[in-house]
Motif scaffolding. Structure first.
Motif, PDB file in Angstrom:
ATOM      1  N   MET A   4       0.855  -1.190   0.000  1.00  0.00           N
ATOM      2  CA  MET A   4       0.000   0.000   0.000  1.00  0.00           C
ATOM      3  C   MET A   4       0.893   1.244   0.000  1.00  0.00           C
ATOM      4  SD  MET A   4      -3.045   1.203  -0.048  1.00  0.00           S
ATOM      5  CE  MET A   4      -4.374   0.392   0.796  1.00  0.00           C
ATOM      6  N   THR A   5       0.629   2.157  -0.941  1.00  0.00           N
ATOM      7  CA  THR A   5       1.416   3.383  -1.021  1.00  0.00           C
ATOM      8  C   THR A   5       0.644   4.542  -0.406  1.00  0.00           C
ATOM      9  OG1 THR A   5       0.532   3.921  -3.197  1.00  0.00           O
ATOM     10  CG2 THR A   5       2.519   2.569  -3.130  1.00  0.00           C
ATOM     11  N   GLU A   6       1.383   5.569  -0.013  1.00  0.00           N
ATOM     12  CA  GLU A   6       0.753   6.738   0.594  1.00  0.00           C
ATOM     13  C   GLU A   6       0.188   7.684  -0.460  1.00  0.00           C
ATOM     14  OE1 GLU A   6       3.558   8.582   3.097  1.00  0.00           O
ATOM     15  OE2 GLU A   6       3.728   6.912   4.501  1.00  0.00           O
ATOM     16  N   LEU A   7       0.677   7.570  -1.692  1.00  0.00           N
ATOM     17  CA  LEU A   7       0.233   8.454  -2.763  1.00  0.00           C
ATOM     18  C   LEU A   7      -0.458   7.659  -3.860  1.00  0.00           C
ATOM     19  CD1 LEU A   7       3.395  10.727  -3.125  1.00  0.00           C
ATOM     20  CD2 LEU A   7       1.314  11.204  -1.837  1.00  0.00           C
ATOM     21  N   THR A   8      -1.413   8.296  -4.520  1.00  0.00           N
ATOM     22  CA  THR A   8      -2.075   7.693  -5.669  1.00  0.00           C
ATOM     23  C   THR A   8      -1.219   7.922  -6.907  1.00  0.00           C
ATOM     24  OG1 THR A   8      -4.261   8.078  -4.730  1.00  0.00           O
ATOM     25  CG2 THR A   8      -4.136   7.695  -7.109  1.00  0.00           C
ATOM     26  N   CYS A   9      -0.892   6.852  -7.610  1.00  0.00           N
ATOM     27  CA  CYS A   9       0.016   6.958  -8.764  1.00  0.00           C
ATOM     28  C   CYS A   9      -0.665   6.479 -10.036  1.00  0.00           C
ATOM     29  CB  CYS A   9       1.285   6.145  -8.512  1.00  0.00           C
ATOM     30  SG  CYS A   9       2.165   6.608  -7.015  1.00  0.00           S
ATOM     31  N   LEU A  10      -1.929   6.861 -10.215  1.00  0.00           N
ATOM     32  CA  LEU A  10      -2.683   6.429 -11.387  1.00  0.00           C
ATOM     33  C   LEU A  10      -2.632   7.482 -12.482  1.00  0.00           C
ATOM     34  CD1 LEU A  10      -5.883   4.827  -9.812  1.00  0.00           C
ATOM     35  CD2 LEU A  10      -3.831   3.684 -10.674  1.00  0.00           C
ATOM     36  N   ALA A  11      -2.556   7.011 -13.734  1.00  0.00           N
ATOM     37  CA  ALA A  11      -2.595   7.890 -14.901  1.00  0.00           C
ATOM     38  C   ALA A  11      -3.606   7.328 -15.886  1.00  0.00           C
ATOM     39  CB  ALA A  11      -1.212   7.995 -15.539  1.00  0.00           C
ATOM     40  N   ILE A  12      -4.400   8.200 -16.476  1.00  0.00           N
ATOM     41  CA  ILE A  12      -5.387   7.785 -17.476  1.00  0.00           C
ATOM     42  C   ILE A  12      -4.701   7.714 -18.837  1.00  0.00           C
ATOM     43  CG2 ILE A  12      -7.586   8.290 -18.554  1.00  0.00           C
ATOM     44  CD1 ILE A  12      -7.834   7.608 -15.657  1.00  0.00           C
ATOM     45  N   CYS A  13      -4.957   6.636 -19.576  1.00  0.00           N
ATOM     46  CA  CYS A  13      -4.355   6.455 -20.897  1.00  0.00           C
ATOM     47  C   CYS A  13      -5.434   6.150 -21.930  1.00  0.00           C
ATOM     48  CB  CYS A  13      -3.336   5.315 -20.880  1.00  0.00           C
ATOM     49  SG  CYS A  13      -1.909   5.593 -19.819  1.00  0.00           S
ATOM     50  N   TRP A  14      -5.134   6.518 -23.168  1.00  0.00           N
ATOM     51  CA  TRP A  14      -6.007   6.216 -24.298  1.00  0.00           C
ATOM     52  C   TRP A  14      -5.177   5.525 -25.365  1.00  0.00           C
ATOM     53  CZ3 TRP A  14      -5.869  10.632 -21.552  1.00  0.00           C
ATOM     54  CH2 TRP A  14      -7.059  11.097 -20.976  1.00  0.00           C
ATOM     55  N   ARG A  15      -5.669   4.426 -25.887  1.00  0.00           N
ATOM     56  CA  ARG A  15      -5.058   3.755 -27.041  1.00  0.00           C
ATOM     57  C   ARG A  15      -6.072   3.804 -28.171  1.00  0.00           C
ATOM     58  NH1 ARG A  15      -1.141  -0.578 -27.951  1.00  0.00           N
ATOM     59  NH2 ARG A  15      -1.568  -1.502 -30.005  1.00  0.00           N
ATOM     60  N   MET A  16      -5.699   4.451 -29.273  1.00  0.00           N
ATOM     61  CA  MET A  16      -6.608   4.632 -30.396  1.00  0.00           C
ATOM     62  C   MET A  16      -6.024   3.987 -31.644  1.00  0.00           C
ATOM     63  SD  MET A  16      -7.737   8.602 -29.683  1.00  0.00           S
ATOM     64  CE  MET A  16      -6.042   9.208 -29.674  1.00  0.00           C
ATOM     65  N   GLU A  17      -6.820   3.168 -32.315  1.00  0.00           N
ATOM     66  CA  GLU A  17      -6.389   2.475 -33.519  1.00  0.00           C
ATOM     67  C   GLU A  17      -7.318   2.850 -34.669  1.00  0.00           C
ATOM     68  OE1 GLU A  17      -6.166  -1.695 -32.833  1.00  0.00           O
ATOM     69  OE2 GLU A  17      -4.839  -1.516 -31.091  1.00  0.00           O
ATOM     70  N   ARG A  18      -6.755   3.532 -35.670  1.00  0.00           N
ATOM     71  CA  ARG A  18      -7.550   3.949 -36.824  1.00  0.00           C
ATOM     72  C   ARG A  18      -7.778   2.780 -37.782  1.00  0.00           C
ATOM     73  NH1 ARG A  18      -4.175   9.271 -38.282  1.00  0.00           N
ATOM     74  NH2 ARG A  18      -3.443   7.832 -39.896  1.00  0.00           N
ATOM     75  N   GLY A  19      -8.680   2.990 -38.706  1.00  0.00           N
ATOM     76  CA  GLY A  19      -8.982   1.962 -39.684  1.00  0.00           C
ATOM     77  C   GLY A  19      -7.838   1.664 -40.628  1.00  0.00           C
ATOM     78  N   ASP A  20      -6.899   2.618 -40.790  1.00  0.00           N
ATOM     79  CA  ASP A  20      -5.768   2.392 -41.677  1.00  0.00           C
ATOM     80  C   ASP A  20      -4.594   1.721 -40.978  1.00  0.00           C
ATOM     81  OD1 ASP A  20      -4.952   4.441 -40.059  1.00  0.00           O
ATOM     82  OD2 ASP A  20      -4.623   5.900 -41.656  1.00  0.00           O
ATOM     83  N   GLY A  21      -4.802   1.282 -39.715  1.00  0.00           N
ATOM     84  CA  GLY A  21      -3.774   0.542 -39.008  1.00  0.00           C
ATOM     85  C   GLY A  21      -2.878   1.373 -38.120  1.00  0.00           C
ATOM     86  N   VAL A  22      -3.018   2.689 -38.116  1.00  0.00           N
ATOM     87  CA  VAL A  22      -2.192   3.552 -37.272  1.00  0.00           C
ATOM     88  C   VAL A  22      -2.709   3.511 -35.838  1.00  0.00           C
ATOM     89  CG1 VAL A  22      -1.436   5.920 -36.846  1.00  0.00           C
ATOM     90  CG2 VAL A  22      -1.588   5.063 -39.183  1.00  0.00           C
ATOM     91  N   ALA A  23      -1.803   3.265 -34.894  1.00  0.00           N
ATOM     92  CA  ALA A  23      -2.158   3.232 -33.466  1.00  0.00           C
ATOM     93  C   ALA A  23      -1.496   4.409 -32.765  1.00  0.00           C
ATOM     94  CB  ALA A  23      -1.723   1.922 -32.829  1.00  0.00           C
ATOM     95  N   VAL A  24      -2.247   5.101 -31.939  1.00  0.00           N
ATOM     96  CA  VAL A  24      -1.756   6.276 -31.215  1.00  0.00           C
ATOM     97  C   VAL A  24      -2.079   6.093 -29.736  1.00  0.00           C
ATOM     98  CG1 VAL A  24      -1.992   8.760 -30.871  1.00  0.00           C
ATOM     99  CG2 VAL A  24      -1.996   7.825 -33.181  1.00  0.00           C
ATOM    100  N   GLY A  25      -1.085   6.349 -28.894  1.00  0.00           N
ATOM    101  CA  GLY A  25      -1.289   6.268 -27.458  1.00  0.00           C
ATOM    102  C   GLY A  25      -1.114   7.633 -26.818  1.00  0.00           C
ATOM    103  N   LEU A  26      -2.024   8.007 -25.939  1.00  0.00           N
ATOM    104  CA  LEU A  26      -1.971   9.286 -25.238  1.00  0.00           C
ATOM    105  C   LEU A  26      -2.210   9.050 -23.752  1.00  0.00           C
ATOM    106  CD1 LEU A  26      -4.137  11.458 -27.677  1.00  0.00           C
ATOM    107  CD2 LEU A  26      -1.653  11.392 -27.567  1.00  0.00           C
ATOM    108  N   THR A  27      -1.698   9.917 -22.918  1.00  0.00           N
ATOM    109  CA  THR A  27      -1.911   9.819 -21.485  1.00  0.00           C
ATOM    110  C   THR A  27      -2.076  11.209 -20.887  1.00  0.00           C
ATOM    111  OG1 THR A  27      -0.963   9.088 -19.380  1.00  0.00           O
ATOM    112  CG2 THR A  27       0.581   9.795 -21.068  1.00  0.00           C
ATOM    113  N   GLY A  28      -2.844  11.271 -19.823  1.00  0.00           N
ATOM    114  CA  GLY A  28      -3.021  12.528 -19.116  1.00  0.00           C
ATOM    115  C   GLY A  28      -1.882  12.840 -18.168  1.00  0.00           C
ATOM    116  N   HIS A  29      -0.888  11.938 -18.084  1.00  0.00           N
ATOM    117  CA  HIS A  29       0.257  12.157 -17.212  1.00  0.00           C
ATOM    118  C   HIS A  29       1.166  13.240 -17.806  1.00  0.00           C
ATOM    119  CE1 HIS A  29       2.764  11.240 -13.878  1.00  0.00           C
ATOM    120  NE2 HIS A  29       3.755  10.718 -14.582  1.00  0.00           N
ATOM    121  N   ASP A  30       2.127  13.742 -16.991  1.00  0.00           N
ATOM    122  CA  ASP A  30       2.989  14.820 -17.460  1.00  0.00           C
ATOM    123  C   ASP A  30       4.243  14.322 -18.172  1.00  0.00           C
ATOM    124  OD1 ASP A  30       4.280  13.750 -15.313  1.00  0.00           O
ATOM    125  OD2 ASP A  30       4.422  15.613 -14.157  1.00  0.00           O
TER     126      ASP A  30
END
Length: 265
Positions: free
Chosen positions: A1-27
């Motif tokens: 158990m940690t004293e701090l929350t270390c969660l980050a929201i991520c998005w993985r998006m895959e277009r129809g042409d096969g391109v995959a893009v990953g984004l995160t709300g982290h810094d």
């Protein structure tokens, strides 16, 4: 158990042409499942609502438009239409402890004030579709799909673009039959439109007329793939493709106008 929350929201998006893009709300960038998720602090998800009922699960993601990840031109051109999206949370320290928050496809997209809002449609959104098909005189299958069964191996051809004027594209190859590409598709393999698919309205000789003008400028010599189309009539299905046995329509079923007929009309 940690004293701090270390969660980050991520998005993985895959277009129809096969391109995959990953984004995160982290810094800072995170590597999750081998894909680098670029830091995009402007990406903000709406409240994630999950239910056990049959209601469609939806959520929205808002963010800033960036040329390196999600650009306004690409959104308006339709590159992200129907893209698969997975939203999840991970421990930003080592990318472990993944918790899936939602998955689906991109629905309606709005752009304004240098940002965008995308609706994510969950798997249960498919329940909003009609359960059975309506009758129609034209075929409801798509040329070459599992219901049509016409082999498309010899009905797709590569060609080079000689010129473009509006929605009319001139190729260096002649259509196989009159209006052979009408109702078909043109896939861009190079240039700014690379990976996108355009619907063909009609074709004549070496020209094909698209249903909409290309989203971006087209340079002469651009490689494209054109696939034959079908007008979905029983006559074309039988005469051109010899596939009347798999016709998915009711051309001889009386229409609704039969109800308005009366003696002497």
């Amino acid at each position: 158990m940690t004293e701090l929350t270390c969660l980050a929201i991520c998005w993985r998006m895959e277009r129809g042409d096969g391109v995959a893009v990953g984004l995160t709300g982290h810094d800072r960038d995170l590597v999750v499942d081998g894909l680098v998720h670029r830091a995009a602090p402007g990406m903000v998800p709406s409240a994630v609502v999950r239910s056990e009922g049959l209601e469609a699960d939806t959520m929205e993601v808002a963010g800033a438009l960036t040329s390196a990840a999600v650009g306004e031109d690409d959104l308006l051109a339709g590159r992200w239409d129907g893209a698969r999206v997975a939203v999840f949370a991970v421990d930003w320290r080592d990318g472990s402890g993944r918790v899936d928050l939602g998955a689906g496809t991109i629905g309606a997209v709005e752009t304004k004030a240098g940002g965008f809002t995308a609706e994510l449609l969950g798997a249960s959104a498919a329940l909003d579709r009609a359960v059975v098909e309506e009758t129609s005189p034209e075929c409801r299958a798509e040329l070459g799909d599992a219901r049509c069964r016409v082999a498309m191996a010899g009905r797709r051809r590569f060609a080079r673009v000689l010129g473009v004027e509006g929605a009319v594209v001139t190729l260096d190859a002649v259509e196989p039959v009159t209006n052979g590409y009408g109702g078909g598709r043109l896939r861009w393999f190079g240039g700014a439109n690379g990976g996108m698919i355009a619907a063909v309205a009609v074709s004549r000789g070496t020209t094909v007329t698209l249903r909409a003008e290309p989203a971006f400028a087209v340079e002469p010599g651009t490689l494209v793939e054109v696939a034959e189309g079908c007008d979905k009539s029983i006559a074309t299905c039988a005469a051109r493709f010899g596939n009347a046995a798999n016709f998915r329509g009711e051309p001889f079923l009386p229409g609704v106008d039969l109800l308005t007929r009366y003696p002497g009309a």
